[in-house]
Structure formats: structure tokens, C-alpha cells
Design an enzyme around this catalytic site. Sequence first.
Site, PDB file in Angstrom:
ATOM      1  CE  LYS A  38      -0.326  -0.140   5.048  1.00  0.00           C
ATOM      2  NZ  LYS A  38      -1.115  -0.653   6.180  1.00  0.00           N
ATOM      3  CE1 TYR A 264      10.126  32.302   0.660  1.00  0.00           C
ATOM      4  CE2 TYR A 264      10.116  29.920   0.884  1.00  0.00           C
ATOM      5  CZ  TYR A 264      10.031  31.057   0.098  1.00  0.00           C
ATOM      6  OH  TYR A 264       9.840  30.921  -1.246  1.00  0.00           O
TER       7      TYR A 264
HETATM    8  C1  LIG Z   1      -0.304  -1.560   6.972  1.00  0.00           C
HETATM    9  C2  LIG Z   1      -0.824  -2.829   7.462  1.00  0.00           C
HETATM   10  C3  LIG Z   1       0.019  -3.942   7.631  1.00  0.00           C
HETATM   11  C4  LIG Z   1       1.518  -3.867   7.490  1.00  0.00           C
HETATM   12  O1  LIG Z   1       2.103  -3.472   8.699  1.00  0.00           O
HETATM   13  P1  LIG Z   1       3.693  -3.412   8.886  1.00  0.00           P
HETATM   14  O2  LIG Z   1       3.866  -2.956  10.279  1.00  0.00           O
HETATM   15  O3  LIG Z   1       4.173  -2.399   7.891  1.00  0.00           O
HETATM   16  O4  LIG Z   1       4.221  -4.756   8.598  1.00  0.00           O
HETATM   17  C5  LIG Z   1      -0.559  -5.165   7.949  1.00  0.00           C
HETATM   18  N1  LIG Z   1      -1.893  -5.271   8.142  1.00  0.00           N
HETATM   19  C6  LIG Z   1      -2.724  -4.212   8.032  1.00  0.00           C
HETATM   20  C7  LIG Z   1      -4.170  -4.405   8.282  1.00  0.00           C
HETATM   21  C8  LIG Z   1      -2.224  -2.957   7.713  1.00  0.00           C
HETATM   22  O5  LIG Z   1      -3.047  -1.897   7.637  1.00  0.00           O
END
Ligand SMILES: *Cc1c(COP(=O)(O)O)cnc(C)c1O
Length: 369
Positions: A38, A264
Site C-alpha cells: 500500500k 523564509y
Molecule cells: C499496513 C498494514 C500492515 C503492514 O504493517 P507493517 O507494520 O508495515 O508490517 C498489515 N496489516 C494491516 C491491516 C495494515 O493496515
Amino acid sequence: MPKAQETVLEINLKALQQNFDYLKSKLTSNTKFLAVVKAYAYGNDSCEIALFLEKLNVDYFVVAYIEEGVALRQAGVKTPILILHPQIVNFDILVENHLEPSLYNEKILKEFIAALSEKNIEKYPVHLKFNTGLNRLGFWHTDVKMIAETISQTKTLEVVSILSHLAASEDLNEKTFTLNQIEDFNNIAENFTQETGLKPLKHICNTSGILNYPEAHFDMVRSGIGLYGFGNSDKENPNFRPIGTLKTVISQIHNIIEGESIGYNRGFKATETLRSATLPIGHADGIGRQYGHGKGFVTIHGQKAPIIGNVCMDMIMVDVTHIDCHEGDEVIVFGESPTAENLAETANTISYELITHISQRVMRIFTNH
Ligand SMILES: *Cc1c(COP(=O)(O)O)cnc(C)c1O
């Protein structure tokens, strides 16, 4: 690798493979591996990363939203893709792209059944998410009866898995809480099987869950941050290699005298003579304003150069008074050392936030060493 001549995020596929192998070494051979890609694979490049991991035979990809899954399909990814947070308005697109939704409440369950019925689709793969304490998304344990009744009245669904998500798997002070989540999940799964006669795959572990709760690996595990090189603890970090190295260059060097200001709103005022270097990376590239005013730093020829004054949209200025450097020299923002976690800590945040914020205008380059 030639020295960077502009801002680039170098992504090391060899390191990705090593992280994957390390995580796999924690699993029994029949535990499936879901690679979480993701948010553009945590800022790295979800399509390239997924195509690479597909060759290593990962079992599933996981993204948050339907559009992220579509991007993977368009890049040619054939492996099943789990959508953690689908929205009802995009169900048609989800089905057209063979994406598998995580269903988390009665409304989305019933809407999805209705959408499939309309298309005369049977046995569409779905995943049921239960809340065991994160209190974010998920059915309640008390919903099992309703789910059982609902799915017994339709042929549209095939429940591939049931899942939950740990709230504090990296925090060993919360071990009791986490063990409770795992126990609740086990009870829900058992109850689900009693009520439906079905025995879907079970999964609850993210990266820190994999590392800290081997008893909870069940049928599959989901890893994101570990693949990208972070173990979320001093104990585990050395077992991983950050895959992304953010590099930039020195565009210009200024000699500043006492009383002059930099940036800035005159965010920095010189109380003595110093040398500043201006770098082509700013908050629009993902280095937020919280890293300004001496909190964050970059590395030039192995030495720390603090960010001075306010972070601009396209630039930062850093203090190089004590560093022997020139215009055109390479600058490391983060990489294998110091890591994104080290930099994130200076602004009281976590590696996840820093790496997912590296914006799309930063060129990604792939290496394998
Ligand atoms: C983002 C997410 C993961 C991955 O978690 P990590 O700590 O990056 O391994 C796993 N399960 C769900 C439901 C998530 O939202």
C-alpha cells in the site's frame, strides 16, 4: 552507483530480497506471505516492488484502496490482491480487476453481496476482518451470527480468510494486551467455524507480529515495513537493510556572516560566521517543516549537516561550516546509515511516515547490490 546529481530515491532490490528472506526464515514453510505494498509500497514504487516480489513467489499483495490494486493489475501483477479498505462506490472496478475485498461491517458485506448478485457472480473471494482491540475497522465478535446467516443465504461469496490487526505488536510493554487480541481472534475463528462450517485461512500478524509473536503466525502473515528494511526495534533493525536511499546534491554554498538570516521568515539568524549549503529537496518532496530549525539533518561526506531555518517547498539549507564540501557534492538524506528511522526520530515521528511521504516527483532508481 554513480554519485547523485539530483534528488533521487535509490531502491535496492537486493536488500528487498534479503529482508524478504529474513522474514520468511521466521515462518514455517506452509505459512503464506502477504506483501503489503500500500501507499506506493511505502513510498518505494508499488509496481516495480510487486513485480519483483511476484518473481519470489509471494502469495498475496495487500493494498489499502481499490485504485492501488488497479495500478498493480495494470502493471501486469497476476498474484491475488487483498484490498484492506475498499469503498462501496468502487465495487465495479474491484470486480473487473479481480481484487479481493476485506469486508469489515454489515453494510459493506450486504452491499458487496448485492453488487455480486446483480452481476450473477458466484464464489467471489472475500476476506472478513474482525476488530480485536485496534478499534479501527472490523466486525465485532458478536457479529459472527449475523455473518453466518447472511452468507448462508447466498452463493456469491467464498470466504478465503478471516483477519484481524494487532494494535501494539512492536511494543513489548503491551504484551498482555496483544496476547489477548490473539486469543480473541482464535475464539472468533473457532466460533465462525462452528456457525458456518467453514474454515478460512487466518491471519493477524504484521511485521512486528511476525518477529514478536511466532505463536500467532497462523496460516498467513502480512509484512510491509520489514520488507522495506525496518525491524521496529534495536534488536531487530540490524537484521534488516533499508531498501531506499534518498540522495541529493549541493546546489549552492553561501558564506553567511553574523547578523544575516537564512530562509523564509528569517527562520535562522546567524550569531557567527557560517557556511550553508542549499539542497534541491523540500517539503513538497517529503521533508516536512517539522525537520527544520536544527532538528533534522543530512549527511555529507559522512558528516552530519543540520537543517537550518524553515524548510522551503523545494529546498532546504543545511549547515556545512565544519564540512569540507563543494557545490555538486552528493548528500545522503537517509539510507542504510543513518536510516529513515534515525531521521524520523528527530521530528518525533516514525519511519513509516517519512518514507511514505517521499513525493512522486522524486525520481526512483532501482539497483541490485
Ligand atoms: C499496513 C498494514 C500492515 C503492514 O504493517 P507493517 O507494520 O508495515 O508490517 C498489515 N496489516 C494491516 C491491516 C495494515 O493496515
